[in-house]
Structures are given as structure tokens and as C-alpha cells.
Design a protein around this motif. Structure first.
Motif, PDB file in Angstrom:
ATOM      1  N   ASN A 134       0.809  -1.223   0.000  1.00 26.20           N
ATOM      2  CA  ASN A 134       0.000   0.000   0.000  1.00 26.20           C
ATOM      3  C   ASN A 134       0.845   1.277   0.000  1.00 26.20           C
ATOM      4  O   ASN A 134       0.357   2.333  -0.411  1.00 26.20           O
ATOM      5  N   ALA A 135       2.107   1.177   0.437  1.00 22.75           N
ATOM      6  CA  ALA A 135       2.939   2.388   0.522  1.00 22.75           C
ATOM      7  C   ALA A 135       3.030   3.046  -0.845  1.00 22.75           C
ATOM      8  O   ALA A 135       3.187   2.382  -1.868  1.00 22.75           O
ATOM      9  N   GLY A 136       2.924   4.360  -0.855  1.00 22.92           N
ATOM     10  CA  GLY A 136       3.026   5.073  -2.121  1.00 22.92           C
ATOM     11  C   GLY A 136       3.277   6.547  -1.877  1.00 22.92           C
ATOM     12  O   GLY A 136       3.077   7.062  -0.770  1.00 22.92           O
ATOM     13  N   ILE A 137       3.757   7.205  -2.925  1.00 17.05           N
ATOM     14  CA  ILE A 137       3.955   8.657  -2.869  1.00 17.05           C
ATOM     15  C   ILE A 137       3.324   9.287  -4.120  1.00 17.05           C
ATOM     16  O   ILE A 137       3.167   8.624  -5.144  1.00 17.05           O
ATOM     17  N   TRP A 142      -3.116  13.841  -0.061  1.00 15.52           N
ATOM     18  CA  TRP A 142      -3.815  14.880  -0.827  1.00 15.52           C
ATOM     19  C   TRP A 142      -3.382  16.280  -0.420  1.00 15.52           C
ATOM     20  O   TRP A 142      -3.529  17.218  -1.189  1.00 15.52           O
ATOM     21  N   GLN A 143      -2.822  16.419   0.784  1.00 13.07           N
ATOM     22  CA  GLN A 143      -2.240  17.733   1.134  1.00 13.07           C
ATOM     23  C   GLN A 143      -1.048  18.012   0.220  1.00 13.07           C
ATOM     24  O   GLN A 143      -0.848  19.133  -0.241  1.00 13.07           O
ATOM     25  N   VAL A 144      -0.255  16.952  -0.061  1.00 15.12           N
ATOM     26  CA  VAL A 144       0.887  17.087  -0.974  1.00 15.12           C
ATOM     27  C   VAL A 144       0.396  17.419  -2.386  1.00 15.12           C
ATOM     28  O   VAL A 144       0.923  18.314  -3.058  1.00 15.12           O
ATOM     29  N   ILE A 145      -0.643  16.703  -2.823  1.00 10.83           N
ATOM     30  CA  ILE A 145      -1.147  16.921  -4.188  1.00 10.83           C
ATOM     31  C   ILE A 145      -1.741  18.326  -4.313  1.00 10.83           C
ATOM     32  O   ILE A 145      -1.455  19.066  -5.265  1.00 10.83           O
ATOM     33  N   ASP A 146      -2.532  18.699  -3.327  1.00 10.18           N
ATOM     34  CA  ASP A 146      -3.164  20.023  -3.334  1.00 10.18           C
ATOM     35  C   ASP A 146      -2.098  21.128  -3.399  1.00 10.18           C
ATOM     36  O   ASP A 146      -2.214  22.084  -4.169  1.00 10.18           O
ATOM     37  N   GLN A 147      -1.063  20.965  -2.568  1.00  8.08           N
ATOM     38  CA  GLN A 147       0.026  21.953  -2.561  1.00  8.08           C
ATOM     39  C   GLN A 147       0.728  21.986  -3.918  1.00  8.08           C
ATOM     40  O   GLN A 147       1.071  23.052  -4.432  1.00  8.08           O
ATOM     41  N   GLY A 148       0.914  20.804  -4.516  1.00  3.80           N
ATOM     42  CA  GLY A 148       1.551  20.716  -5.830  1.00  3.80           C
ATOM     43  C   GLY A 148       0.747  21.461  -6.891  1.00  3.80           C
ATOM     44  O   GLY A 148       1.312  22.152  -7.747  1.00  3.80           O
ATOM     45  N   PHE A 149      -0.562  21.313  -6.860  1.00  5.63           N
ATOM     46  CA  PHE A 149      -1.411  22.051  -7.811  1.00  5.63           C
ATOM     47  C   PHE A 149      -1.221  23.558  -7.634  1.00  5.63           C
ATOM     48  O   PHE A 149      -1.101  24.292  -8.612  1.00  5.63           O
ATOM     49  N   GLN A 150      -1.166  24.005  -6.373  1.00  8.12           N
ATOM     50  CA  GLN A 150      -0.981  25.444  -6.132  1.00  8.12           C
ATOM     51  C   GLN A 150       0.404  25.891  -6.576  1.00  8.12           C
ATOM     52  O   GLN A 150       0.551  26.939  -7.211  1.00  8.12           O
ATOM     53  N   ASP A 151       1.437  25.101  -6.250  1.00  9.88           N
ATOM     54  CA  ASP A 151       2.814  25.473  -6.608  1.00  9.88           C
ATOM     55  C   ASP A 151       2.985  25.651  -8.112  1.00  9.88           C
ATOM     56  O   ASP A 151       3.810  26.439  -8.561  1.00  9.88           O
ATOM     57  N   HIS A 152       2.230  24.876  -8.889  1.00 11.80           N
ATOM     58  CA  HIS A 152       2.359  24.950 -10.348  1.00 11.80           C
ATOM     59  C   HIS A 152       1.291  25.840 -10.976  1.00 11.80           C
ATOM     60  O   HIS A 152       1.084  25.822 -12.195  1.00 11.80           O
ATOM     61  N   LYS A 207      -5.784  27.701  -7.063  1.00 13.79           N
ATOM     62  CA  LYS A 207      -5.480  28.971  -6.380  1.00 13.79           C
ATOM     63  C   LYS A 207      -5.518  28.856  -4.866  1.00 13.79           C
ATOM     64  O   LYS A 207      -4.869  29.618  -4.163  1.00 13.79           O
ATOM     65  N   SER A 208      -6.300  27.943  -4.354  1.00 14.30           N
ATOM     66  CA  SER A 208      -6.464  27.909  -2.900  1.00 14.30           C
ATOM     67  C   SER A 208      -6.368  26.474  -2.379  1.00 14.30           C
ATOM     68  O   SER A 208      -6.596  25.513  -3.136  1.00 14.30           O
ATOM     69  N   PRO A 209      -6.036  26.335  -1.092  1.00 10.96           N
ATOM     70  CA  PRO A 209      -5.971  25.009  -0.487  1.00 10.96           C
ATOM     71  C   PRO A 209      -7.297  24.271  -0.679  1.00 10.96           C
ATOM     72  O   PRO A 209      -8.363  24.894  -0.614  1.00 10.96           O
ATOM     73  N   GLN A 210      -7.229  23.001  -0.930  1.00 14.40           N
ATOM     74  CA  GLN A 210      -8.425  22.138  -1.068  1.00 14.40           C
ATOM     75  C   GLN A 210      -9.118  22.274  -2.422  1.00 14.40           C
ATOM     76  O   GLN A 210     -10.024  21.499  -2.724  1.00 14.40           O
TER      77      GLN A 210
END
Ligand SMILES: NC(=O)c1ccc[n+]([C@@H]2O[C@H](COP(=O)([O-])OP(=O)(O)OC[C@H]3O[C@@H](n4cnc5c(N)ncnc54)[C@H](O)[C@@H]3O)[C@@H](O)[C@H]2O)c1
Length: 276
Positions: free
Chosen positions: A105-108, A209-219, A223-226
Motif C-alpha cells: 500500500n505504501a506510495g507517494i 492529498w495535502q501534498v497533491i493540493d500543494q503541488g497544484f498550487q505550486d504549479h 489557487k487555494s488550499p483544497q
């Protein structure tokens, strides 16, 4: 001879039972989906090894799970490292006397616009999500063979193992690889009573999903968290994002004898985001 006569039943008496006393490893079990799976299995009476890169969290999680009559241990593992995976399997067999089920199950996750994915990005994601699953399956199969009574491999893929999404292309490739490994092992080891199935979660509220959400914002893709989380989850016909606990039932089913005649399958549990 009637159809089916003479075909040996490779599933032994011992595996035709529920979860009670089964020896199960869950990688990435310290948090998120793995933690929910480990909890559900422990509550069903299984002996669960919670294995994670984060050893302290794995041990702390294991202690909180000792509830359902089964034993729990926390183990350190880096699924990319064969010697570490071997130690995880050996420690589990040493604690519980055998291994019945491995949950890989481990994944990144990593967000990158398609044209920005580098070779390093590719290897980083594939090494955990693809190679890590392969190594785990190989080491578990060796033990299943030595034990001579079959075994179950359950891999966490994703809806991203069924559909490609641009800013997650290498993540999707890694999850398609999980489906491929699942099907290949099912064909290769079915005759020995070893089954392999995969679970495809959708959009699950976990630290990933916090990582994914942040990645969307970084790129500049949201525009906003979540925002990315909510946009992706909006297509679930059941009307909400997943919680990690939504994956518990299917994990228990795939670990139990209820799924003994099922192999090579991918079960999508996403609240109805994609239909296969
Ligand atoms: N969260 C989602 O929406 C979602 C959707 C579909 C699939 N998935 C998949 O489900 C699985 C679990 O995801 P999650 O959301 O619980 O993630 P998470 O980030 O919350 O937890 C992942 C766990 O894996 C561990 N881990 C990471 N690299 C490791 C390594 N090399 N060796 C051992 N352990 C390692 C982490 O320490 C962490 O405890 C992953 O394979 C993920 O790709 C998640």
C-alpha cells in the motif's frame, strides 16, 4: 470425467476462514489509507504488521490497533530496498509464525505538469510505487511458496491506474504498473493458490492529498488550499470525497476467504468517479 474433475483445489482448509489469526503485513500502514486498512484487519482479529518508512509512527500506530484479539507490531521498512523488505517479512513470520497476506500500500504522489517531469521525478515516483510493489510481491511469494499453502497479495493502485491525468502523469504510470504487476502475478502464481488483486481508491482525504493540493498550487494549477481536492472529488456520484475508512471493507474482503476465488482483479472504490 466431468468438467472440473481432477483439478486440484489449491486453497487449503486453513485459508478457508475469515480474518481471525491471519498474519498480514500492511506497508504504508502508519497513516492514511494503510492505517485504516490495518485497523479494519486488526478489528477482524488478524495479526497485523504495520510497516512504514516512518518507524516511530508505525510502532505508535500498531499500539493503537491492538483491539480485535489479533496481535500487532510496528516495523520499519523502505519498500524500495529489498533487504529492508526481507527484514520486514522475516520479522512478521518470526512474530506470527507465517505470512498469509501482503498489502503493498505504501506510495507517494508528486504533481508535475506533463512537460516538466524529469528523469529524477520519474525514478522517484516509480521506485516507490512500481518497484516497491514488485519487490514486496516477490519477497512475499517466496515465503508463500515455502509455506506451501498459497497466499494473498493485495496492492493499492488508484483510479490513476485506470485513467491518465496530465499533472500526475508519472504517478498514473506508476499506478498502471501496479495493475500490470497484479495481473501478471495472478497469472503466474494462481496455480499455486497465490492470488493477487488491486484496490483503486479515488480521492481520499489523507496527508497525500495535502501534498497533491500543494503541488497544484505550486504549479499555478489551483489557487487555494483544497481546490484541487474538491474539483477532483466533485465527480463522485455518491456526492462526497472518500475517507480512508471507505477502503476498509474491501481490504477485509480481499484478505479474507470470501475472496478466495478472485484473482487478477482491480476493485475501484471511489464513490463512483470512474466506471470500468
Ligand atoms: N489519498 C488518495 O486520494 C489516494 C487515491 C488513490 C490511491 N492512493 C494510494 O493509496 C496508498 C496510500 O496513500 P495515502 O493517501 O494513505 O498516503 P499517505 O501519504 O497518507 O500515506 C502513505 C504512507 O506510505 C509511507 N511510505 C512512503 N514511502 C514509503 C517507502 N518507501 N517505504 C515504506 N513506506 C513508505 C509513508 O510514510 C506514509 O505513512 C498509496 O499507494 C497511494 O498512492 C491514494
Amino acid at each position: 470425467m466431468l468438467p472440473g474433475q481432477g483439478i486440484p483445489n489449491t486453497i487449503t482448509e486453513e485459508t478457508v476462514q475469515g480474518l481471525e489469526g491471519k498474519s498480514i503485513i500492511v506497508t504504508g500502514g502508519a497513516r492514511g489509507i494503510g492505517l485504516a486498512m490495518a485497523r479494519g484487519l486488526a478489528e477482524g482479529g488478524a495479526h497485523v504488521a504495520v510497516a512504514d518508512l516512518n518507524a516511530a509512527d508505525a510502532r505508535a500506530t500498531a499500539e493503537t490497533l491492538a483491539v480485535g484479539g489479533g496481535k500487532t507490531i510496528g516495523l520499519e521498512v523502505d519498500v524500495r530496498d529489498r533487504s529492508s523488505v526481507k527484514r520486514m517479512v522475516e520479522a512478521t513470520v518470526s512474530a506470527y509464525g507465517r505470512l498469509d497476506v501482503l498489502f503493498s500500500n505504501a506510495g507517494i504522489a508528486q504533481v508535475r505538469p506533463f512537460l516538466d517531469i524529469t528523469e529524477d521525478d520519474w525514478h522517484t515516483v516509480m521506485n516507490v510505487n512500481g518497484l516497491g510493489v514488485l519487490i514486496g510481491m516477490q519477497e512475499a511469494i517466496k515465503v508463500f511458496r515455502a509455506q506451501g499453502r498459497g497466499g494473498k497479495l493485495v496492492n493499492t493502485a488508484s483510479i490513476a491506474g485506470k485513467q491518465g491525468y496530465d499533472p500526475l502523469a508519472h504517478y498514473c504510470a506508476s499506478k498502471f504498473s501496479v495493475v500490470a504487476l497484479t495481473q501478471a502475478a495472478a497469472r503466474g502464481f494462481g496455480p499455486e493458490g497465490i492470488t493477487a488483486n488491486a484496490i483503486c481508491p479515488g480521492v481520499v482525504a489523507t496527508p497525500m492529498w495535502q501534498v497533491i493540493d500543494q503541488g497544484f498550487q505550486d504549479h499555478g494549477l489551483s489557487k487555494s488550499p483544497q481546490e484541487a481536492f474538491n474539483n477532483f472529488a466533485a465527480s463522485a456520484v455518491l456526492g462526497r470525497p472518500s475517507q480512508a475508512g471507505d477502503l476498509t471493507g474491501v481490504a477485509r474482503f480481499l484478505a479474507s476467504s470470501e475472496s478466495d476465488f478472485m484473482t487478477g482483479q482491480t476493485l475501484i472504490v471511489d464513490g463512483g468517479m470512474i466506471f470500468d
